[in-house]
Design a protein around this motif. Structure first.
Motif, PDB file in Angstrom:
ATOM      1  N   HIS A 436       0.831  -1.193   0.000  1.00 56.81           N
ATOM      2  CA  HIS A 436       0.000   0.000   0.000  1.00 56.81           C
ATOM      3  C   HIS A 436       0.871   1.250   0.000  1.00 56.81           C
ATOM      4  CE1 HIS A 436      -2.752   3.007   1.916  1.00 56.81           C
ATOM      5  NE2 HIS A 436      -3.512   2.529   0.961  1.00 56.81           N
ATOM      6  N   TRP A 437       1.910   1.208   0.789  1.00 56.15           N
ATOM      7  CA  TRP A 437       2.791   2.359   0.884  1.00 56.15           C
ATOM      8  C   TRP A 437       3.529   2.597  -0.432  1.00 56.15           C
ATOM      9  CZ3 TRP A 437       8.152   3.292   0.786  1.00 56.15           C
ATOM     10  CH2 TRP A 437       8.545   4.528   1.280  1.00 56.15           C
ATOM     11  N   ILE A 438       4.034   1.509  -1.015  1.00 60.22           N
ATOM     12  CA  ILE A 438       4.767   1.629  -2.276  1.00 60.22           C
ATOM     13  C   ILE A 438       3.851   2.198  -3.364  1.00 60.22           C
ATOM     14  CG2 ILE A 438       6.023   0.384  -4.080  1.00 60.22           C
ATOM     15  CD1 ILE A 438       7.580   0.122  -1.618  1.00 60.22           C
ATOM     16  N   ASN A 439       2.614   1.727  -3.409  1.00 58.78           N
ATOM     17  CA  ASN A 439       1.680   2.186  -4.428  1.00 58.78           C
ATOM     18  C   ASN A 439       1.448   3.688  -4.349  1.00 58.78           C
ATOM     19  OD1 ASN A 439       1.075  -0.018  -6.001  1.00 58.78           O
ATOM     20  ND2 ASN A 439      -0.299  -0.870  -4.447  1.00 58.78           N
ATOM     21  N   ASN A 440       1.485   4.233  -3.141  1.00 57.44           N
ATOM     22  CA  ASN A 440       1.209   5.651  -2.984  1.00 57.44           C
ATOM     23  C   ASN A 440       2.470   6.502  -2.869  1.00 57.44           C
ATOM     24  OD1 ASN A 440      -1.706   5.539  -2.904  1.00 57.44           O
ATOM     25  ND2 ASN A 440      -1.396   4.369  -1.026  1.00 57.44           N
ATOM     26  N   LEU A 441       3.589   5.884  -3.228  1.00 61.13           N
ATOM     27  CA  LEU A 441       4.862   6.572  -3.046  1.00 61.13           C
ATOM     28  C   LEU A 441       5.040   7.703  -4.058  1.00 61.13           C
ATOM     29  CD1 LEU A 441       7.415   6.341  -1.347  1.00 61.13           C
ATOM     30  CD2 LEU A 441       8.370   4.857  -3.104  1.00 61.13           C
ATOM     31  N   ARG A 442       5.492   8.840  -3.559  1.00 63.50           N
ATOM     32  CA  ARG A 442       5.807   9.953  -4.450  1.00 63.50           C
ATOM     33  C   ARG A 442       7.309  10.142  -4.518  1.00 63.50           C
ATOM     34  NH1 ARG A 442       1.560  14.801  -3.313  1.00 63.50           N
ATOM     35  NH2 ARG A 442       1.531  14.091  -1.150  1.00 63.50           N
ATOM     36  N   ASP A 443       7.761  10.983  -5.428  1.00 62.60           N
ATOM     37  CA  ASP A 443       9.197  11.236  -5.533  1.00 62.60           C
ATOM     38  C   ASP A 443       9.751  11.651  -4.172  1.00 62.60           C
ATOM     39  OD1 ASP A 443       9.149  10.549  -8.117  1.00 62.60           O
ATOM     40  OD2 ASP A 443       9.233  12.575  -8.925  1.00 62.60           O
ATOM     41  N   TRP A 444      10.983  11.237  -3.961  1.00 61.14           N
ATOM     42  CA  TRP A 444      11.583  11.370  -2.633  1.00 61.14           C
ATOM     43  C   TRP A 444      12.530  12.578  -2.632  1.00 61.14           C
ATOM     44  CZ3 TRP A 444      15.752   7.227  -1.059  1.00 61.14           C
ATOM     45  CH2 TRP A 444      16.294   7.556   0.178  1.00 61.14           C
ATOM     46  N   CYS A 445      12.185  13.559  -1.836  1.00 63.90           N
ATOM     47  CA  CYS A 445      13.033  14.743  -1.741  1.00 63.90           C
ATOM     48  C   CYS A 445      14.214  14.409  -0.837  1.00 63.90           C
ATOM     49  CB  CYS A 445      12.250  15.914  -1.163  1.00 63.90           C
ATOM     50  SG  CYS A 445      13.259  17.377  -0.881  1.00 63.90           S
ATOM     51  N   ILE A 446      15.443  14.448  -1.404  1.00 61.18           N
ATOM     52  CA  ILE A 446      16.604  13.964  -0.644  1.00 61.18           C
ATOM     53  C   ILE A 446      17.522  15.080  -0.167  1.00 61.18           C
ATOM     54  CG2 ILE A 446      16.714  11.641  -1.615  1.00 61.18           C
ATOM     55  CD1 ILE A 446      18.810  12.767  -3.596  1.00 61.18           C
ATOM     56  N   SER A 447      17.264  16.324  -0.566  1.00 60.13           N
ATOM     57  CA  SER A 447      18.162  17.389  -0.109  1.00 60.13           C
ATOM     58  C   SER A 447      17.629  18.034   1.152  1.00 60.13           C
ATOM     59  CB  SER A 447      18.345  18.429  -1.212  1.00 60.13           C
ATOM     60  OG  SER A 447      17.098  18.769  -1.785  1.00 60.13           O
ATOM     61  N   ARG A 448      18.550  18.320   2.052  1.00 55.44           N
ATOM     62  CA  ARG A 448      18.197  18.940   3.325  1.00 55.44           C
ATOM     63  C   ARG A 448      19.060  20.169   3.524  1.00 55.44           C
ATOM     64  NH1 ARG A 448      14.914  15.984   2.517  1.00 55.44           N
ATOM     65  NH2 ARG A 448      14.023  14.280   3.704  1.00 55.44           N
TER      66      ARG A 448
END
Length: 896
Positions: A436-448
């Motif tokens: 369920h989580w994978i299906n709703n996954l959006r692009d992952w913001c990796i910069s902090r």
RNA sequence: GGAUGUUUAGCUCAGUUGGUUAGAGCGCACCGUUCACAUCGGUGAGGUCGCAGGUUCGAAUCCUGCAACAUCCACCA
């Protein structure tokens, strides 16, 4: 054996634990390369310790994880595998920086980062992190964790930085890492972006305002965030909404609180015509949902809230610089005075807040780095393929993966890893949550925008850009941002084994995929999913075969342990008080995978008592082994056959349970065997029947071995006292098949002894149920109250009493018992009679059911209702059962 | 709103494809204990397996509905 007699009556854990741990460590057995030959030839077995954050000390959740992992690693080591447990710590980027910042503020600084500057500030963070590491390592040792300290890793050390760089570079080249201007979660307090997972929600009551932008605007809208309305560029309505259909496509230029807007009316399916006014003010700059709508209709994005959570100059001089709270009040007042406010309603709302710090999170459009999870890329190698394991894979040549050169997305890789069973999640139900989580996954913001962490390996010079781990030369400046902490911990299973360094990686290649990842269930998405992503992407294989998830450790009332509630149980306080073994047992027994556990000090006390019981059992056996009477070669009595058969049963069952992660069930079975069968029955018998030294030795060895993964300290200590061969930590796991028992005897021994045990229990019950004649009653009282064992001696049965006297029970099969003096006769046939009545009632009921079963089955057969099963076989089975039941009833009737 | 769990003895929980009389630990009551162990031993009380239906010869277990609680996800502007 005088020394045995001198041992303390109560087990003193704290006196031996540290010394014992030092001995293990010195012997080198934590390092798989130094294990005995048996293990060198064994299969590699590897566990990566989930690296605790360097933010302070370990809590009960960590302790539980350590206990489970150490149990597994000790179990597999004893079974002859080449067992490696890699310890480490996590720099935890934002968590650690926030922690240090809070400490510095407590020390009196107002804005530590500004006051110290990047370099000085980072020095303080590093110092804190290093101290924290020492504490964590110490606590890990205290728990008895048999991990290989020569391979300790840190997610922020040089080698792991090389892995991060390598991964970033690969993903950048594959087009999976991209810079983009998009809406991100922004934490105004710590001035950084956050991933979706670092944002939590808090229920608050807020005002829902319904209004129009100005008096000429034809559609009313509702909002809980009036301050963001300065950035509206559209009003969206449902395309079929009769009220608003006519406006779709038009553009209005209302003046909202002094600011001129350009509002296009768009039709969008996402709008619910039944909610509020049925019209949605679209703010593309400050809402991810609105940004989606904006993208569909090509709307402009107008940011109106700044990084400091204050209004931008675009909002006009009256509002610029105001806080969100101030703006809300002022907008409401302005609208109200202009007569534009239709209604104000109190509503419940989930306010997004930062996981660390707790400040409300703003959604702002910014230039950031993203990992594209839905973008297809070209695979560098065959991935997740294991054709040899799959019949269909071989048959169709498709396997359960993808071929080199195929187009695939990261999301697909993450799905396949679990779908194909190459990674199992335990307990299974979490697989659904994972999907369920994978299906709703959006692009992952990796910069902090925080300072503590792996620096983004990108350099700029004017409009030029280069990915590199070192400066490309004169005039290049590195991106000031750092990477999300999960970007580095995602590669933990293989970066900790040396990847991408060729030599190191080759030396450890056989350990990957690792055997099992043991962690809390709350970390499934943060970490597990990201490890699957990184590992399948970079190596083409899963990071671990099994992911075992434990629940949260809660207090006795089921509340989360927290400082503010003052209900924290600290492993470091409990260990000196009850001993590590007791603490470990209380975390391993009495809970279910994936389910939260309630822990109380009382529970730990109970397991301290058990540790002591095992200690005293051992002490007793050691004394007996030194006793000359016990040295005589013991004939194998009924009791001997029984206990050895039980041992065989228990060891095979416990092994099976440990293999399938049923730690609690395994522990309970072992406890029952140790306490009830061994201590309460067999050891009592050994006080009368002599010549059992050999069997007692076998029993003690086996019991110590099986308990070792659960409670390593006391078992190893006793092992040493008994002068058994070598160290217990590398002793061979008991094999149920090598016990000195003929096959036929096993069952007979067990059932015979069990029936005698049952007989004793019956007699005790009969004493209570049936009035016995006064003269006999005296003896009965003694029997019921004192008897602790039933033994065979000189072809007679003897009940041994704790006070030392014995009652001889003759002619058991005929159901009579006689005391040595011959005074009392126990009517065992009475016991039989009582039981027979019950037995008959039960069987009669069963018989009735079976007869009904026969009737209904035959009726079905006549109506040809059977579809799958062979009817003849069903009928035959049933009739056999029926006959068996009838036979039993007949037997009983005859005896009655 | 969606998903996933949980509901069994006073408390904490087991109960593996449906099948003898539903189990354990703690707590409780009573009895006992100088020589392995009071951090002990023995005995006992205590359960309509959340509720209502259904399938079955037979249900704590399978199906349907409901309720309470928990966690996660998404949030309706």
């Amino acid at each position: 054996m005088a020394e045995i007699q001198d041992l303390p009556k109560a087990y003193e854990a704290s006196a031996i634990e540290d010394k014992m741990y030092a001995e293990w460590e010195a012997s080198g057995v934590f390092n798989p390369d130094k294990l005995p030959d048996r293990n060198q030839k064994g299969e590699p077995y590897c566990i990566m310790m989930p690296p605790p954050n360097r933010t302070g000390t370990l809590h009960m959740g960590h302790a539980m994880g350590m206990a489970v992992q150490d149990l597994l690693i000790r179990f597999e080591r004893m079974r002859g595998k080449k067992a490696l447990w890699v310890p480490g710590t996590d720099h935890a980027a934002i968590a650690t920086q926030v922690k240090v910042e809070q400490l510095l503020i407590k020390e009196g600084m107002k804005d530590p980062r500004k006051e110290l500057g990047r370099e000085k500030f980072l020095e303080r963070v590093v110092q804190f992190a290093d101290e924290s590491r020492n504490t964590i390592v110490n606590q890990t040792r205290k728990m008895g964790s048999s991990c290989d300290w020569s391979r300790e890793r840190y997610t922020f050390d040089k080698e792991r930085n090389a892995a991060v760089y390598q991964l970033f570079k690969m993903m950048y080249e594959d087009g999976l890492i991209e810079r983009g201007y998009r809406i991100v979660n922004w934490d105004p307090q710590f001035q950084t972006t956050l991933s979706d997972d670092e944002v939590q929600t808090k229920d608050v009551t807020t005002k829902l305002l319904t209004f129009t932008y100005d008096k000429d605007f034809p559609i009313a809208i509702s909002t809980t965030r009036p301050e963001s309305k300065f950035g509206d560029t559209a009003v969206a309505v449902h395309p079929n909404d009769e009220r608003y259909k006519k406006f779709i496509g038009q553009t209005f230029e209302p003046v909202f609180c002094g600011k001129k807007l350009s509002i296009q009316i768009v039709g969008d399916e996402a709008v619910d015509p039944a909610f509020g006014t049925g019209a949605l003010g679209v703010t593309p700059a400050h809402s991810m949902i609105d940004a989606d709508i904006a993208q569909r209709h090509n709307l402009k994005t107008v940011p109106v809230i700044g990084k400091d959570a204050k209004m931008l100059p675009e909002c006009g001089p009256e509002f610029a610089g105001l806080s969100i709270e101030e703006t809300r009040a002022k907008v409401e007042k302005t609208l109200s005075e202009a007569g534009l406010l239709k209604s104000v309603e109190e509503v419940q709302q989930a306010l997004p807040i930062a996981e660390r710090g707790g400040a409300p999170v703003e959604q702002l459009p910014m230039e950031q780095w993203f990992v594209r999870v839905n973008k297809p890329f070209t695979l560098r190698q065959d991935t997740l393929r294991k054709p040899s394991d799959s019949f269909f894979g071989k048959l169709f040549g498709t396997g359960t993966g993808w071929k080199k050169g195929e187009q695939v997305t990261l999301k697909q890789l993450m799905m396949t890893a679990v779908e194909s069973g190459q990674t199992r999640i335990i307990p299974e139900q979490f697989e659904k949550i994972y999907f369920h989580w994978i299906n709703n996954l959006r692009d992952w913001c990796i910069s902090r925008q925080i300072w503590f962490g792996h620096r983004i390996p990108v350099w700029y010079r004017g409009s030029e850009m280069k990915v590199s781990d070192v400066s490309p030369g004169e005039g290049w400046e590195q991106d000031p941002d750092t990477l999300d902490t999960w970007f580095s911990s995602g590669s933990w299973t293989f970066s900790a084994l040396g990847w991408p360094d060729q030599k190191e990686w080759e030396a450890h290649r056989a350990y990957h995929p690792t055997a099992v990842l043991e962690t809390g269930k709350d970390i499934l998405f943060f970490w597990i999913a990201r490890m699957v992503l990184m590992s399948t992407y970079a190596l083409g294989e899963v990071p671990f075969k099994d992911a075992y998830l434990h629940g949260l450790v809660r207090d006795e009332q089921g509340r989360k342990m927290s400082k503010s509630l003052g209900n924290i149980l600290d492993p470091l306080e409990l260990i000196p008080k009850y001993g590590t073994d007791a603490v470990r047992l209380s975390l391993l027994i009495g809970n279910t995978p994936g389910q939260d556990t309630k822990l109380s000090e009382q529970k730990i006390e109970g397991y301290r008592n058990f540790t002591n019981k095992l200690w005293n059992i051992s002490r007793f056996i050691l004394m007996q082994m030194g006793d000359e009477a016990q040295q005589a070669k013991g004939a194998e009595t009924l009791a001997d056959r029984w206990i050895l058969a039980r041992l065989s049963e228990v060891s095979s069952s416990v092994t099976k349970k440990l293999e399938t992660y049923q730690f609690s069930a395994a522990g309970e079975e072992l406890r029952d065997f140790t306490w009830n069968d061994l201590a309460d029955w067999y050891l009592e018998i050994a006080k009368v029947e002599k010549g059992k030294a050999e069997i007692l030795k076998t029993l003690l060895q086996s019991v110590l071995k099986m308990w070792h993964p659960f409670m390593p300290f006391v078992t190893e200590y006793v092992w040493g006292l008994a002068k058994f061969d070598g160290k217990l930590i590398v002793a061979e796991w008991p094999d149920p098949l090598v016990l000195p028992l003929a096959k036929g005897e096993t069952k007979e021994g067990v059932s015979e002894f069990e029936s005698l045990r049952q007989l004793v229990t019956d007699m005790r019950r009969l004493r209570a149920e049936n009035g016995v004649e006064p003269a006999k009653q005296v003896e009965f009282v003694v029997v019921g109250a004192h008897m602790s064992a039933l033994i065979e001696q000189n072809n007679a049965w003897i009940m041994r009493l704790v006070n030392g006297s014995c009652i001889s029970v003759s002619s058991i099969p005929d159901g009579y018992a006689v005391t040595p003096s011959g005074k009392a006769t126990i009517g065992l046939n009475l016991a039989g009679a009582v039981d027979l009545e019950k037995e008959k009632a039960k069987l009669t009921k069963e018989l009735e059911q079976l007869q009904k079963y026969v009737a209904s089955t035959e009726a079905k057969l006549a109506n040809a209702e059977f579809t799958s099963k062979a009817p003849e076989k069903v009928i035959a089975d049933m009739k056999a059962k029926l006959a068996e039941a009838q036979e039993k009833v007949k037997t009983i009737e005859a005896r009655l």
